[in-house]
Design a protein around this motif. Structure first.
Motif, PDB file in Angstrom:
ATOM      1  N   SER A   1       0.812  -1.214   0.000  1.00  0.00           N
ATOM      2  CA  SER A   1       0.000   0.000   0.000  1.00  0.00           C
ATOM      3  C   SER A   1       0.845   1.263   0.000  1.00  0.00           C
ATOM      4  CB  SER A   1      -0.918  -0.002   1.228  1.00  0.00           C
ATOM      5  OG  SER A   1      -0.152  -0.115   2.424  1.00  0.00           O
ATOM      6  N   PHE A   2       2.164   1.131   0.100  1.00  0.00           N
ATOM      7  CA  PHE A   2       3.055   2.295   0.136  1.00  0.00           C
ATOM      8  C   PHE A   2       2.860   3.191  -1.078  1.00  0.00           C
ATOM      9  CE2 PHE A   2       7.079   4.270  -1.128  1.00  0.00           C
ATOM     10  CZ  PHE A   2       7.407   4.977   0.014  1.00  0.00           C
ATOM     11  N   MET A   3       2.682   2.597  -2.240  1.00  0.00           N
ATOM     12  CA  MET A   3       2.590   3.368  -3.477  1.00  0.00           C
ATOM     13  C   MET A   3       1.401   4.324  -3.456  1.00  0.00           C
ATOM     14  SD  MET A   3       2.775   2.041  -7.409  1.00  0.00           S
ATOM     15  CE  MET A   3       1.552   0.766  -7.153  1.00  0.00           C
ATOM     16  N   ARG A   4       0.244   3.855  -2.997  1.00  0.00           N
ATOM     17  CA  ARG A   4      -0.937   4.723  -2.948  1.00  0.00           C
ATOM     18  C   ARG A   4      -0.719   5.876  -1.982  1.00  0.00           C
ATOM     19  NH1 ARG A   4      -6.864   2.212  -1.903  1.00  0.00           N
ATOM     20  NH2 ARG A   4      -6.084   0.917  -3.631  1.00  0.00           N
TER      21      ARG A   4
ATOM     22  N   GLU B   1     -10.070  -6.325 -12.435  1.00  0.00           N
ATOM     23  CA  GLU B   1     -10.142  -7.553 -13.226  1.00  0.00           C
ATOM     24  C   GLU B   1      -9.624  -7.336 -14.637  1.00  0.00           C
ATOM     25  OE1 GLU B   1     -13.456 -10.926 -14.569  1.00  0.00           O
ATOM     26  OE2 GLU B   1     -13.996  -9.308 -13.187  1.00  0.00           O
ATOM     27  N   SER B   2      -9.894  -6.166 -15.225  1.00  0.00           N
ATOM     28  CA  SER B   2      -9.454  -5.912 -16.600  1.00  0.00           C
ATOM     29  C   SER B   2      -7.930  -5.892 -16.703  1.00  0.00           C
ATOM     30  CB  SER B   2     -10.025  -4.578 -17.089  1.00  0.00           C
ATOM     31  OG  SER B   2      -9.627  -3.510 -16.227  1.00  0.00           O
ATOM     32  N   ASP B   3      -7.270  -5.291 -15.717  1.00  0.00           N
ATOM     33  CA  ASP B   3      -5.806  -5.261 -15.734  1.00  0.00           C
ATOM     34  C   ASP B   3      -5.224  -6.651 -15.557  1.00  0.00           C
ATOM     35  OD1 ASP B   3      -5.786  -2.479 -15.996  1.00  0.00           O
ATOM     36  OD2 ASP B   3      -5.879  -2.176 -13.830  1.00  0.00           O
TER      37      ASP B   3
ATOM     38  N   PRO C   1       2.327  -6.648 -11.933  1.00  0.00           N
ATOM     39  CA  PRO C   1       2.105  -5.532 -12.868  1.00  0.00           C
ATOM     40  C   PRO C   1       0.657  -5.074 -12.931  1.00  0.00           C
ATOM     41  CG  PRO C   1       2.529  -7.588 -14.037  1.00  0.00           C
ATOM     42  CD  PRO C   1       2.847  -7.841 -12.608  1.00  0.00           C
ATOM     43  N   ALA C   2      -0.277  -6.010 -12.825  1.00  0.00           N
ATOM     44  CA  ALA C   2      -1.692  -5.626 -12.825  1.00  0.00           C
ATOM     45  C   ALA C   2      -2.026  -4.822 -11.573  1.00  0.00           C
ATOM     46  CB  ALA C   2      -2.570  -6.875 -12.905  1.00  0.00           C
TER      47      ALA C   2
ATOM     48  N   GLU D   1      -3.248   0.287  -8.870  1.00  0.00           N
ATOM     49  CA  GLU D   1      -2.935   1.240  -7.798  1.00  0.00           C
ATOM     50  C   GLU D   1      -2.655   2.633  -8.355  1.00  0.00           C
ATOM     51  OE1 GLU D   1      -2.457   0.900  -3.952  1.00  0.00           O
ATOM     52  OE2 GLU D   1      -4.177  -0.028  -4.914  1.00  0.00           O
ATOM     53  N   LEU D   2      -1.982   2.702  -9.486  1.00  0.00           N
ATOM     54  CA  LEU D   2      -1.727   4.007 -10.093  1.00  0.00           C
ATOM     55  C   LEU D   2      -3.038   4.691 -10.468  1.00  0.00           C
ATOM     56  CD1 LEU D   2       1.358   3.210 -12.376  1.00  0.00           C
ATOM     57  CD2 LEU D   2       1.324   4.684 -10.358  1.00  0.00           C
ATOM     58  N   LYS D   3      -3.958   3.946 -11.054  1.00  0.00           N
ATOM     59  CA  LYS D   3      -5.249   4.515 -11.432  1.00  0.00           C
ATOM     60  C   LYS D   3      -6.016   4.987 -10.202  1.00  0.00           C
ATOM     61  CE  LYS D   3      -9.426   3.559 -14.121  1.00  0.00           C
ATOM     62  NZ  LYS D   3     -10.422   3.968 -13.116  1.00  0.00           N
ATOM     63  N   THR D   4      -6.056   4.144  -9.170  1.00  0.00           N
ATOM     64  CA  THR D   4      -6.768   4.508  -7.950  1.00  0.00           C
ATOM     65  C   THR D   4      -6.139   5.727  -7.289  1.00  0.00           C
ATOM     66  OG1 THR D   4      -7.369   2.194  -7.581  1.00  0.00           O
ATOM     67  CG2 THR D   4      -7.540   3.686  -5.703  1.00  0.00           C
TER      68      THR D   4
END
Length: 211
Positions: free
Chosen positions: A31-34, A111-113, A139-140, A145-148
């Motif tokens: 969760s660090f990235m978010r 799910e799409s990723d 990678p998914a 996470e980037l999108k969120t």
């Protein structure tokens, strides 16, 4: 070669390789990235480029990461320690210990990723999540996470942009063309952010988004 009879020297090399990847795993698979993206975007939205310092944002993100993923890290240690204590097989211990981390990432992945990377790797659709490896899920998870993170950052940005526009229009109406709107709007941004207890709201929202 069977894992149980794997040369101890090879096992040590595998462990050293895993340890060298730990910073990447912590930054990209937890969760660090978010946390760090949203906090960095918040600093940009407020216009305080140097405050809070980067070390404070990173430190807060690390603490919140351990807070939100404490149970996951505990499960990783428990599942990884069993095969190691039984036969001292580090490779199997790493494989078993990574399963809770994969389970955590799957819960946060769209799910799409996931479907895209699964189709690129597997010719036939896996029967269960257990058939997926950690490096197929990673990678998914990162893309999701980037999108969120950017979605949350956009919601945070909007009130600050509106305040900048209001201040800019007021300055234009007063004929103060040479005065930068950001100089005037920054104190108001800080005042409003403090008044609504912004740090607590954002931290609580990010932490609860993982529960």
């Amino acid at each position: 070669m069977d894992q149980a009879t794997l040369n101890p020297v090879i096992q040590i090399l595998v462990v050293m390789t895993v340890f060298s990847l730990l910073p990447f795993v912590f930054c990209a698979m937890t969760s660090f990235m978010r946390f760090v993206i949203v906090f960095s975007m918040l600093k940009t939205a407020m216009g305080t480029q140097q405050v809070p310092p980067a070390i404070v944002i990173i430190g807060l993100s690390i603490i919140l990461t351990f807070y939100t993923m404490g149970s996951t890290f505990g499960k990783m240690y428990e599942m990884g320690s069993v095969p190691y204590q039984k036969n001292h097989d580090m490779v199997q211990a790493i494989q078993e210990g990574s399963k809770p981390l994969k389970e955590f990432m799957l819960k946060q992945t769209r799910e799409s990723d996931l479907t895209f990377f699964v189709e690129m790797t597997h010719k036939t659709r896996p029967k269960s999540p257990d058939d997926l490896s950690l490096w197929e899920v990673a990678p998914a998870y990162i893309i999701s996470e980037l999108k969120t993170s950017f979605e949350i950052s956009f919601v945070i940005f909007v009130p600050f942009i509106i305040l900048d526009l209001v201040i800019a229009n007021i300055l234009l109406a007063l004929g103060m063309f040479m005065l930068s709107p950001t100089i005037i709007s920054m104190p108001f941004k800080l005042l409003i952010f403090i008044a609504v207890d912004g740090w607590a709201l954002i931290v609580q929202g990010l932490v609860t988004s993982y529960n």
